[in-house]
Design a protein around this motif. Structure first.
Motif, PDB file in Angstrom:
ATOM      1  N   ASP A 183       0.825  -1.209   0.000  1.00 41.49           N
ATOM      2  CA  ASP A 183       0.000   0.000   0.000  1.00 41.49           C
ATOM      3  C   ASP A 183       0.861   1.262   0.000  1.00 41.49           C
ATOM      4  N   ASN A 184       1.874   1.301   0.861  1.00 40.46           N
ATOM      5  CA  ASN A 184       2.700   2.507   0.953  1.00 40.46           C
ATOM      6  C   ASN A 184       3.608   2.683  -0.260  1.00 40.46           C
ATOM      7  N   ILE A 185       4.080   1.585  -0.832  1.00 37.76           N
ATOM      8  CA  ILE A 185       4.899   1.687  -2.042  1.00 37.76           C
ATOM      9  C   ILE A 185       4.049   2.207  -3.201  1.00 37.76           C
ATOM     10  N   GLU A 186       2.864   1.666  -3.367  1.00 36.04           N
ATOM     11  CA  GLU A 186       1.994   2.147  -4.451  1.00 36.04           C
ATOM     12  C   GLU A 186       1.612   3.599  -4.240  1.00 36.04           C
ATOM     13  N   ARG A 187       1.412   3.985  -2.980  1.00 34.73           N
ATOM     14  CA  ARG A 187       1.056   5.372  -2.676  1.00 34.73           C
ATOM     15  C   ARG A 187       2.179   6.327  -3.065  1.00 34.73           C
ATOM     16  N   ILE A 188       3.426   6.014  -2.683  1.00 34.62           N
ATOM     17  CA  ILE A 188       4.527   6.917  -3.026  1.00 34.62           C
ATOM     18  C   ILE A 188       4.818   6.867  -4.519  1.00 34.62           C
ATOM     19  N   ALA A 189       4.600   5.720  -5.155  1.00 33.45           N
ATOM     20  CA  ALA A 189       4.798   5.632  -6.604  1.00 33.45           C
ATOM     21  C   ALA A 189       3.824   6.548  -7.329  1.00 33.45           C
ATOM     22  N   ARG A 190       2.536   6.479  -6.967  1.00 34.01           N
ATOM     23  CA  ARG A 190       1.547   7.335  -7.627  1.00 34.01           C
ATOM     24  C   ARG A 190       1.818   8.806  -7.346  1.00 34.01           C
ATOM     25  N   PHE A 191       2.257   9.095  -6.123  1.00 34.13           N
ATOM     26  CA  PHE A 191       2.619  10.478  -5.803  1.00 34.13           C
ATOM     27  C   PHE A 191       3.717  10.962  -6.750  1.00 34.13           C
ATOM     28  N   ALA A 192       4.755  10.139  -6.939  1.00 37.15           N
ATOM     29  CA  ALA A 192       5.872  10.525  -7.798  1.00 37.15           C
ATOM     30  C   ALA A 192       5.427  10.710  -9.245  1.00 37.15           C
ATOM     31  N   PHE A 193       4.613   9.808  -9.757  1.00 31.23           N
ATOM     32  CA  PHE A 193       4.146   9.932 -11.137  1.00 31.23           C
ATOM     33  C   PHE A 193       3.206  11.128 -11.287  1.00 31.23           C
ATOM     34  N   ASP A 194       2.343  11.362 -10.299  1.00 28.17           N
ATOM     35  CA  ASP A 194       1.468  12.534 -10.352  1.00 28.17           C
ATOM     36  C   ASP A 194       2.292  13.822 -10.342  1.00 28.17           C
ATOM     37  N   TYR A 195       3.333  13.836  -9.492  1.00 23.36           N
ATOM     38  CA  TYR A 195       4.221  15.003  -9.444  1.00 23.36           C
ATOM     39  C   TYR A 195       4.865  15.235 -10.808  1.00 23.36           C
ATOM     40  N   ALA A 196       5.352  14.167 -11.413  1.00 20.28           N
ATOM     41  CA  ALA A 196       6.005  14.285 -12.717  1.00 20.28           C
ATOM     42  C   ALA A 196       5.044  14.852 -13.760  1.00 20.28           C
ATOM     43  N   LYS A 197       3.798  14.383 -13.763  1.00 20.41           N
ATOM     44  CA  LYS A 197       2.821  14.889 -14.727  1.00 20.41           C
ATOM     45  C   LYS A 197       2.514  16.364 -14.491  1.00 20.41           C
ATOM     46  N   ARG A 198       2.275  16.742 -13.244  1.00 17.35           N
ATOM     47  CA  ARG A 198       1.914  18.126 -12.927  1.00 17.35           C
ATOM     48  C   ARG A 198       3.030  19.099 -13.285  1.00 17.35           C
ATOM     49  N   ASN A 199       4.265  18.644 -13.144  1.00 18.20           N
ATOM     50  CA  ASN A 199       5.415  19.525 -13.336  1.00 18.20           C
ATOM     51  C   ASN A 199       6.118  19.292 -14.672  1.00 18.20           C
ATOM     52  N   GLU A 200       5.422  18.650 -15.583  1.00 12.78           N
ATOM     53  CA  GLU A 200       5.908  18.431 -16.947  1.00 12.78           C
ATOM     54  C   GLU A 200       7.269  17.741 -16.979  1.00 12.78           C
ATOM     55  N   ARG A 201       7.433  16.779 -16.072  1.00  9.54           N
ATOM     56  CA  ARG A 201       8.602  15.916 -16.090  1.00  9.54           C
ATOM     57  C   ARG A 201       8.300  14.702 -16.963  1.00  9.54           C
ATOM     58  N   LYS A 202       9.326  14.064 -17.449  1.00 11.62           N
ATOM     59  CA  LYS A 202       9.110  12.999 -18.431  1.00 11.62           C
ATOM     60  C   LYS A 202       9.494  11.611 -17.942  1.00 11.62           C
ATOM     61  N   GLN A 203      10.207  11.522 -16.817  1.00 17.67           N
ATOM     62  CA  GLN A 203      10.764  10.245 -16.406  1.00 17.67           C
ATOM     63  C   GLN A 203      10.710  10.076 -14.895  1.00 17.67           C
ATOM     64  N   VAL A 204      10.367   8.879 -14.443  1.00 19.74           N
ATOM     65  CA  VAL A 204      10.441   8.529 -13.025  1.00 19.74           C
ATOM     66  C   VAL A 204      11.267   7.250 -12.905  1.00 19.74           C
ATOM     67  N   VAL A 205      12.293   7.277 -12.059  1.00 21.52           N
ATOM     68  CA  VAL A 205      13.181   6.128 -11.880  1.00 21.52           C
ATOM     69  C   VAL A 205      13.132   5.686 -10.421  1.00 21.52           C
ATOM     70  N   ALA A 206      12.867   4.403 -10.187  1.00 22.06           N
ATOM     71  CA  ALA A 206      12.858   3.831  -8.843  1.00 22.06           C
ATOM     72  C   ALA A 206      14.280   3.449  -8.436  1.00 22.06           C
ATOM     73  N   VAL A 207      14.674   3.858  -7.241  1.00 26.76           N
ATOM     74  CA  VAL A 207      15.998   3.538  -6.711  1.00 26.76           C
ATOM     75  C   VAL A 207      15.847   2.406  -5.684  1.00 26.76           C
ATOM     76  N   HIS A 208      16.687   1.376  -5.777  1.00 29.00           N
ATOM     77  CA  HIS A 208      16.492   0.170  -4.974  1.00 29.00           C
ATOM     78  C   HIS A 208      17.809  -0.563  -4.765  1.00 29.00           C
ATOM     79  N   LYS A 209      17.748  -1.642  -4.001  1.00 29.41           N
ATOM     80  CA  LYS A 209      18.866  -2.579  -3.834  1.00 29.41           C
ATOM     81  C   LYS A 209      18.312  -4.000  -3.929  1.00 29.41           C
ATOM     82  N   ALA A 210      17.497  -4.208  -4.977  1.00 34.56           N
ATOM     83  CA  ALA A 210      16.789  -5.477  -5.131  1.00 34.56           C
ATOM     84  C   ALA A 210      17.705  -6.635  -5.496  1.00 34.56           C
TER      85      ALA A 210
END
Length: 361
Positions: free
Chosen positions: A169-196
């Motif tokens: 739930d929290n991962i999906e929430r922050i993911a949507r926040f990041a993508f929504d931010y990118a759309k509102r601010n005319e950004r083109k790319q979102v990259v997830a940072v991890h140590k998978a």
């Protein structure tokens, strides 16, 4: 200001909705002010002086958190933010030597109020000498779980277990926040940072869910992922390749310090934290400045620009634009800047220069 219909999805992902906008009384807003530790009082005083000079319709609900036992003060801060729904905050100091189990007050406050998204923009400022010009990078980090869950115990003497919590739930929430931010601010790319590659379940869940949300719900945006150690190297060497980075808590803190170094230091980075009911604005780089406390040499730019974000959140865009312009012009001129960016001005002298600039704009 973020305005969305109150669907289930936006309630889960959008930082500000109509129901949590601060209340306005008599044409004025009440904003919680938490000076914080170190240079917090000096740089928040700078904002107070500038708002007064600009006749900004904001009244401050000041909460001082001090002393050995800060529990009651933190409770007062929580209640103030619940009332006002918006705040300006300095950084609270968390000592690595604290063995009493108090943990980070910053994390505790975010968890108590579910202030789940931290946004920091690292953008080059004209007049500040840097090695790599024209940086413009956004780091969005999850504020409430991951390594900062704060769940530790000593299972047997000499063996400490720290729990890293990752939830869908929290991962999906922050993911949507990041993508929504990118759309509102005319950004083109979102990259997830991890140590998978090492933490295959926890960080694997983060990587996969961000990728899934991006591909299914935001097909117009590019989505990618990168291992945190490579992300650190790439951010230092070629920051222009990134647009928006979305991260678990610890990785965002690390990349935030790298971003601060790229643009000239922690005294220049504005930041914001958003939750379902509260928006809290504070410098985007986690530096308290204990070593320069009380010397009147701190750069208040990060706090002033954080207050600009606060004004935009309130819809006071004219004052926000004027204050931002005044700060950037003072820095570009270079006559009244603080020593961290090559000048000799004190905190109060820089503040006075901004106020004088506002008088002629």
């Amino acid at each position: 200001m973020f305005r969305h219909s109150l669907t289930k999805r936006t309630l889960a992902t959008v930082a500000t909705t109509e129901k949590m906008l601060p209340k306005k009384y008599g044409g004025r807003y009440t904003v919680t002010l938490i000076p914080g530790d170190g240079v917090g009082k000096e740089v928040t005083d700078s904002v107070v002086s500038i708002f007064k000079a600009e006749n900004v319709p904001v009244d401050w609900d000041r909460i001082e958190v001090s002393g050995v036992d800060k529990t009651e003060d933190v409770k007062a801060a929580v209640e103030s933010l619940k009332r006002n729904r918006i705040g300006l905050k300095g950084i609270w100091h968390t000592s690595p030597a604290d063995q009493a189990g108090h943990g980070s007050l910053n994390v505790a406050l975010r968890k108590e109020l579910d202030i789940y998204a931290n946004v920091a923009r690292f953008k080059s400022i004209p007049g500040v000498k840097v090695k790599i010009p024209d940086v413009d990078l956004v780091v969005i980090r999850e504020n409430t779980e991951g390594e900062f869950s704060g769940l530790e115990h000593e299972s047997v003497p000499g063996v400490v277990e720290s729990l890293k919590i990752m939830t869908q739930d929290n991962i999906e929430r922050i993911a949507r926040f990041a993508f929504d931010y990118a759309k509102r601010n005319e950004r083109k790319q979102v990259v997830a940072v991890h140590k998978a590659n090492i933490m295959k379940m926890g960080d694997g869940l983060f990587k996969n869910l961000v990728q899934e949300v991006g591909e299914k719900e935001y097909p117009e945006l590019d989505v990618g992922n990168i291992i945190v150690d490579n992300a650190s190297m790439q951010t230092v060497a070629k920051p222009h390749q990134f647009d928006v980075l979305v991260t678990p808590s610890m990785y965002g803190t690390i990349l935030g310090n790298i971003g601060a170094a790229l643009i000239g230091g922690p005294g220049l980075v504005a930041g914001a934290n958003y939750g379902r009911d509260v928006a809290l604005f504070e410098p985007g780089s986690r530096h308290v400045g204990l070593d320069i406390k009380g010397q009147n040499v701190a750069n208040p730019t990060a706090m002033i620009l954080s207050s600009v974000l606060l004004l935009n959140h309130l819809g006071l865009s004219t004052s926000a634009e004027r204050i931002s312009k005044a700060v950037h012009e003072v820095i570009a001129e270079g006559k009244s800047v603080t020593r961290d960016i090559g000048g000799t001005a004190s905190t109060t002298e820089f503040t006075e220069a901004v106020i004088n600039k506002l008088a002629v704009l």
